[in-house]
Write a protein that holds these residues in place. Structure first.
Motif: not given
Length: 412
Positions: A10-24
């Protein structure tokens, strides 16, 4: 090649882990994620060791601290990303095995600490909100669950029951509190939440006050600059008028000199020696006084009449400007409609006329200079058709326009 990051579609942000993806996802409500081989940027400041995850973040760090040297450790920290959902106190090997056996699993309500759930419900929290708080705080403690609720109370799904795969069994610690301890803990947590809210409100008030002061200073500075520019404009205008008046006097003087030289030539007298004339200033003044006085023209009479009107009412500029506008309206109507008698006849005792022009010294005199005469026992000002002089009316309009538009009219 295995993915080393998760990319938000949706916004193109890169995330290092699933935890960060959940927070995002919780913060933005974005749910379209996919594996990416593009590693999350890791720039470490050489001066203070602060990690920066993007070029924009490193630029902001440089702007704030002046540190401009960064070490790129992206490749050192990049590692294949695990798509397993994080679990609290769960067996990793069992989770991997369970995940490989079935792609689609049954979703159930997560298991949480029953005592903590009862304590939260006793504090007044809904069951769904309490369950969600315990699940996402890892069943750590009552304080952690309440803090999670305070931080996420604005989430749109805070009162929705969380769902997890059926084989995901989290083992929670078993803290227990006496009723007195629970009551004290509840009061302490509520007081802490209240203080946190008050501090945030005070901070916002300070920010608003700073912004108000800044805007006020900007407005004052803009007003000062505007007034300074207006003052300079008026000074320049006044200087230009003085120079114009000086040039006009010089032209008049030159014209007088030429007329005097012409008269001497006609009388057969030799040209006057300028060197001999300058020392005898009294003689020159005597010669000037002997010249015939030229009668004032209509335009000069009008100008003097308007100047006198303004001088007599110099303390009320609005009244003077209204009188000038009214005179211009009357003169303009006659000039545009010379055959219409209604524009050439003015009732002197009309209240509107008296308020605007008649009660001001010089107002009626201006009409008389334009050719109006008092008739019918001084009840009316009348300009007969054969006395209409367009040249005089045009001169009157020009003088009135000059008086209205020239801010120094009648001052110099």
């Amino acid at each position: 090649m295995a993915g080393v990051s998760l990319k938000c579609g949706d916004c193109g942000a890169l995330l290092k882990s699933v935890e960060e993806a959940q927070e995002h996802a919780e913060l933005t409500s974005h749910s379209n994620f996919s594996e990416s081989t593009e590693a999350v940027l890791n720039l470490v400041c050489s001066a203070c060791g602060k990690p920066c995850r993007s070029k924009t973040e490193s630029d902001l760090h440089t702007k704030r601290t002046g540190h401009s040297e960064f070490v790129d450790k992206t490749l050192e920290t990049a590692k294949p990303i695990s798509l397993e959902v994080p679990k609290v106190a769960a067996n990793t090997e069992e989770a991997v095995a369970a995940g490989s056996t079935s792609q689609y699993e049954e979703m159930v309500v997560p298991e949480v600490d029953k005592k903590l759930l009862e304590e939260l419900e006793a504090m007044g929290f809904p069951t769904a909100r309490a369950t969600r708080a315990l699940h996402f705080s890892g069943n750590a403690s009552l304080e952690a669950a309440v803090n999670w609720v305070v931080e996420h109370e604005a989430d749109p799904d805070i009162d929705q029951m969380p769902m997890v795969p059926a084989n995901k069994n989290a083992e929670a610690p078993k803290p227990s509190l006496t009723p007195e301890e629970m009551k004290l803990k509840t009061l302490e947590l509520r007081e802490r939440a209240r203080k946190k809210k008050e501090e945030e409100e005070k901070r916002m008030e300070r920010e608003k006050e700073k912004e108000r002061i800044r805007v006020g200073k900007e407005l004052l500075e803009a007003k000062r600059i505007e007034e300074e520019n207006e003052r300079k404009r008026l000074l320049a205008l006044r200087k230009a008028e003085k120079e114009e008046e000086k040039r006009a006097r010089e032209k008049i003087r030159q014209k007088l000199e030429e007329d005097k030289a012409e008269r001497r030539r006609r009388l057969g007298l030799p040209p006057e020696d300028p060197a001999a004339v300058k020392p005898s200033e009294p003689v020159v003044e005597e010669k000037k006084s002997s010249l015939p006085v030229r009668p004032a023209t209509k335009a000069e009479q009008m100008r003097e009449c308007l100047r006198s009107l303004k001088q007599n009412h110099k303390d009320d500029d609005a009244k003077v400007n209204r009188a000038f506008q009214t005179l211009l309206t009357y003169v303009g109507n006659v000039a545009r409609n010379p055959d219409e008698e209604k524009f050439r006849k003015i009732r002197l005792n009309n209240q509107a006329f008296q308020d605007r022009v008649g009660s001001l010294k010089g107002g009626v005199e201006f009409f008389e200079i334009c050719g109006f005469e008092k008739v019918e026992g001084d009840q009316f000002l009348f300009l007969s058709r054969d006395m209409v002089d367009m040249q005089v009316l045009n001169s009157a309009g020009s003088e009135l326009n000059s008086a209205i538009n020239n801010p120094f009219f009648g001052v110099l």
